[in-house]
Design a protein around this motif. Sequence first.
Motif, PDB file in Angstrom:
ATOM      1  N   THR A  28       6.333 -32.014 -54.165  1.00  0.00           N
ATOM      2  CA  THR A  28       7.321 -30.977 -54.484  1.00  0.00           C
ATOM      3  C   THR A  28       6.639 -29.628 -54.682  1.00  0.00           C
ATOM      4  N   ARG A  75       3.081 -27.082 -53.974  1.00  0.00           N
ATOM      5  CA  ARG A  75       2.030 -26.848 -52.984  1.00  0.00           C
ATOM      6  C   ARG A  75       0.666 -27.194 -53.596  1.00  0.00           C
ATOM      7  N   ARG A  91       2.778 -27.775 -49.204  1.00  0.00           N
ATOM      8  CA  ARG A  91       3.329 -29.062 -49.618  1.00  0.00           C
ATOM      9  C   ARG A  91       2.697 -30.132 -48.727  1.00  0.00           C
TER      10      ARG A  91
END
Length: 241
Positions: free
Chosen positions: A128, A130, A153
Amino acid sequence: MAMLRSNVPARNKFATVTFLTKNMKGKKKRFAISNRCCAVLRFVYAVVSAARLQTCLRHDLSCAFRPTREPGGKGDGVWGNGWKHTVSLPLMPRVFVYGTLKRGQPNHYRMLDATNGKAEFLATALTTQRYPLVIATEYNIPFLLNLPGQGQRVRGEIYEVDERMLAFLDAFESVPSMYQRTVVDLEVEDGGAELPPGSITQVFVYSTTSYQPDWPSGRSFQSYDTHSDHGLPYVYREARD
């Protein structure tokens, strides 16, 4: 396995809680409780969930409560429209793999080796947040740097493993010196009934804070593939000096 679903309109006098019992083949049992009772239950649930997560990290267990967000749902993070909370017994740890342990990659055979333990593929997923996924060292090893908010991500696979496989993975990933096993939030891309596409779940991941200063500024990948055109093929352990 039992699932709890709560639909709690903000100004309604009653809140409806639906229990779904898998062993009863989806048969639903409904009852109404007051908003005050529901608020108490929310508080208790939040406390138990937090305590359970601490136990997971302290004793290397998977979370008893697996919160997953239904696609398109709206919720408040504990109970609310669009949220369902699954309680699974017996507990089986879940692990997110993003590098050489994925299907089609050099070390995936280790996930299939019964002498290492059991591993069952559940779903593909994206983090969810990076993170920098880099390829580093002279052996071209993929590392997920524990630097949330940087990179991309990251795409990988979710496996349910037994304690024997988890112990093997800890040793294989040289925990805690090379990697550290932590918890990561994932958005499911392609999964089954228990992990439907679009749902959010928490599992273990092997990321690292033990990296060289120049690694975060290097090339970051969304999905690792040793056979890609990056020109950095993984060096098998057997081939290292």
